[in-house]
Design a protein around this motif. Structure first.
Motif, PDB file in Angstrom:
ATOM      1  N   LYS A  68       6.564   7.514   7.422  1.00 39.64           N
ATOM      2  CA  LYS A  68       5.552   8.556   7.595  1.00 39.64           C
ATOM      3  C   LYS A  68       6.224   9.898   7.889  1.00 39.64           C
ATOM      4  O   LYS A  68       7.344   9.973   8.368  1.00 39.64           O
ATOM      5  CB  LYS A  68       4.623   8.187   8.753  1.00 39.64           C
ATOM      6  CG  LYS A  68       3.719   6.976   8.491  1.00 39.64           C
ATOM      7  CD  LYS A  68       2.565   7.325   7.579  1.00 39.64           C
ATOM      8  CE  LYS A  68       1.528   6.208   7.509  1.00 39.64           C
ATOM      9  NZ  LYS A  68       2.007   4.997   6.845  1.00 39.64           N
TER      10      LYS A  68
ATOM     11  N   ASP B 143      -0.231  -0.635   4.926  1.00 42.58           N
ATOM     12  CA  ASP B 143       0.666   0.158   5.774  1.00 42.58           C
ATOM     13  C   ASP B 143       0.368  -0.053   7.258  1.00 42.58           C
ATOM     14  O   ASP B 143       1.253   0.076   8.108  1.00 42.58           O
ATOM     15  CB  ASP B 143       0.539   1.648   5.439  1.00 42.58           C
ATOM     16  CG  ASP B 143       1.142   1.996   4.081  1.00 42.58           C
ATOM     17  OD1 ASP B 143       1.916   1.176   3.553  1.00 42.58           O
ATOM     18  OD2 ASP B 143       0.814   3.075   3.548  1.00 42.58           O
ATOM     19  N   GLN B 144      -0.885  -0.392   7.549  1.00 41.64           N
ATOM     20  CA  GLN B 144      -1.286  -0.659   8.934  1.00 41.64           C
ATOM     21  C   GLN B 144      -0.956  -2.089   9.358  1.00 41.64           C
ATOM     22  O   GLN B 144      -1.139  -2.448  10.516  1.00 41.64           O
ATOM     23  CB  GLN B 144      -2.792  -0.409   9.104  1.00 41.64           C
ATOM     24  CG  GLN B 144      -3.187   1.051   8.936  1.00 41.64           C
ATOM     25  CD  GLN B 144      -4.695   1.248   8.896  1.00 41.64           C
ATOM     26  OE1 GLN B 144      -5.442   0.368   8.479  1.00 41.64           O
ATOM     27  NE2 GLN B 144      -5.145   2.403   9.342  1.00 41.64           N
TER      28      GLN B 144
ATOM     29  N   ASN C  76      -2.486  -4.798   8.209  1.00 35.39           N
ATOM     30  CA  ASN C  76      -3.725  -5.569   8.271  1.00 35.39           C
ATOM     31  C   ASN C  76      -3.801  -6.519   7.075  1.00 35.39           C
ATOM     32  O   ASN C  76      -4.521  -6.288   6.104  1.00 35.39           O
ATOM     33  CB  ASN C  76      -4.928  -4.628   8.294  1.00 35.39           C
ATOM     34  CG  ASN C  76      -6.201  -5.310   8.750  1.00 35.39           C
ATOM     35  OD1 ASN C  76      -6.327  -6.546   8.672  1.00 35.39           O
ATOM     36  ND2 ASN C  76      -7.147  -4.528   9.227  1.00 35.39           N
TER      37      ASN C  76
ATOM     38  N   SER D 296      -4.931   8.039   8.453  1.00 36.98           N
ATOM     39  CA  SER D 296      -5.444   6.901   7.676  1.00 36.98           C
ATOM     40  C   SER D 296      -6.933   6.993   7.374  1.00 36.98           C
ATOM     41  O   SER D 296      -7.359   6.743   6.240  1.00 36.98           O
ATOM     42  CB  SER D 296      -5.162   5.592   8.420  1.00 36.98           C
ATOM     43  OG  SER D 296      -3.779   5.446   8.635  1.00 36.98           O
TER      44      SER D 296
END
Length: 304
Positions: free
Chosen positions: A80, A168-169, A171, A135
Motif C-alpha cells: 500500500k 487484500d484484506q 477475507n 477500501s
C-alpha cells in the motif's frame, strides 16, 4: 487580391471548425458529434494523464518493495501507498484527473452513460483508492461501474476489482462467495485467469494449501504476463515445498525460471530452490549449486 482570397480560404474553415467544436461541447445533447467529442477529449487528455500518474505510483511502490523469501511471497510485488510518499501524491493526481472526466465529460441520458470513458475514470479512481488503503471508497467506485455498465468488460473488471479488495484484506470466505456468485452468473473467458488467482488467494488465506498450490500453478500456466507467470509459479513452488511435495516444487520453480522473474533475487532463489528440491544424488545437487556459484554475478550470494 490574392491575399484577401487566401484569407477567405483560411478563415471560412476555421469559423466552421470553431462552430462545430462550440456546439459539440454540450453535454446536454445526445448527438453523435457530442458523444464523439467528449469521448475523445476525456480519453486523450485527463484519462491519459491520470493513467500515467497511476503507473508512476506503481513504479515507485515496486522500487520500495522487497520480497521476503523466508515466507510465502505476496501475489502483488508492491504494498500500500503511505500518505506523504511520492506514490501517494501520484495516486491523488490520478484521482483528480478522473474526477475531472466525470465532472466535465459525463453524458447521462435516461439513466444510460453515453461516454464509456467515464467508467474508465471510476475504475482508475477505485484502483488508486485501493492502493491508498481506502477500501470502502474503492468498493463504492467499482460499484458505480457495476451498476451502470452492465455486461461489459468494464463491469466484469469492476466486479473482480471489488473481490480483489476483499482478498487484500485477507477475507478468504468473502472472496470465495463472491467468486462463486460471479461464476454462477457467467463471465467472459478472458477474466478466468484473474479469477483463478483470486481463488488461490482465498484458499491460501483459509488454510487450504494444497488447493492454493494447484490453483497458483494452473494460473501460472494460463497467464500471459511473463513477470506475473514467474511470480505465481514461485508461490506455487513455495507452497509445494512447504507441503513436502519436492517434485511439484521443482516443476513450479522451473516454470518461474521460464518466465520473467520480478528481480534477480527471485531468479537466483528459484534456481537454488529448484536445485534443493531435486530428486537426485547429493553429488548432482552440489554440481548444480557449484555451476550457479561460478557465475560472477552470484559471488555475493555464496553464503546462500
Amino acid at each position: 487580391m490574392k491575399l484577401k482570397h487566401l484569407n477567405k480560404i483560411i478563415i471560412v474553415p476555421m469559423v466552421f471548425l470553431g462552430t462545430l467544436v462550440f456546439f459539440s461541447c454540450s453535454r446536454t445533447k445526445d448527438k453523435a458529434v457530442n458523444r464523439y467529442y467528449h469521448k475523445l477529449t476525456s480519453r486523450y487528455n485527463p484519462l491519459y494523464n491520470g493513467n500515467k500518474a497511476y503507473e508512476n505510483a506503481i513504479l515507485s511502490l515496486k522500487e520500495e518493495h522487497v520480497d521476503d523469501f523466508d515466507q510465502i511471497i505476496a501475489v502483488k510485488p508492491f504494498g500500500k501507498s503511505d500518505e506523504g510518499s511520492r506514490s501517494f501524491s501520484d495516486l491523488k493526481v490520478a484521482i483528480e484527473k478522473s474526477k475531472k472526466i466525470i465532472r466535465d465529460h459525463s453524458m447521462m441520458f435516461r439513466g444510460v452513460q453515453k461516454n464509456p470513458i467515464v467508467f474508465d475514470a471510476y475504475l482508475l479512481i477505485g484502483d488508486a483508492q485501493a492502493l491508498m488503503g481506502l477500501s470502502i471508497a474503492a468498493q463504492e467506485s467499482f460499484a458505480v461501474v457495476i451498476r451502470n455498465a452492465e455486461k461489459t468488460s468494464r463491469a466484469y473488471r469492476a466486479e473482480l476489482s471489488k473481490v480483489e479488495v476483499l482478498a487484500d484484506q485477507g477475507n478468504g470466505q468473502a472472496v470465495k462467495d463472491a467468486l462463486d456468485e460471479i461464476e454462477r452468473k457467467g463471465i467472459p473467458e478472458k477474466f478466468v485467469p484473474k479469477m483463478n488467482v483470486l481463488r488461490a488467494r482465498s484458499m491460501l488465506s483459509e488454510g487450504n494449501k494444497e488447493g492454493a498450490a494447484r490453483t497458483f500453478e494452473k494460473s501460472a500456466k494460463l497467464i500471459k504476463n511473463k513477470a506475473m507467470k514467474s511470480r505465481l509459479a514461485f508461490i506455487a513452488g513455495q507452497i509445494y515445498e512447504d507441503l513436502g511435495k519436492i517434485s511439484k516444487a521443482r516443476e513450479s520453480y522451473q516454470i518461474c525460471l521460464s518466465g520473467q522473474p520480478d528481480s534477480y533475487d527471485m531468479l537466483l532463489e528459484a534456481n537454488l530452490r529448484k536445485a534443493l528440491n531435486a530428486n537426485s544424488k547429493r553429488r548432482d545437487l552440489y554440481k548444480e549449486l557449484e555451476r550457479l556459484l561460478k557465475e560472477p554475478k552470484n559471488k555475493q550470494y555464496g553464503d546462500r
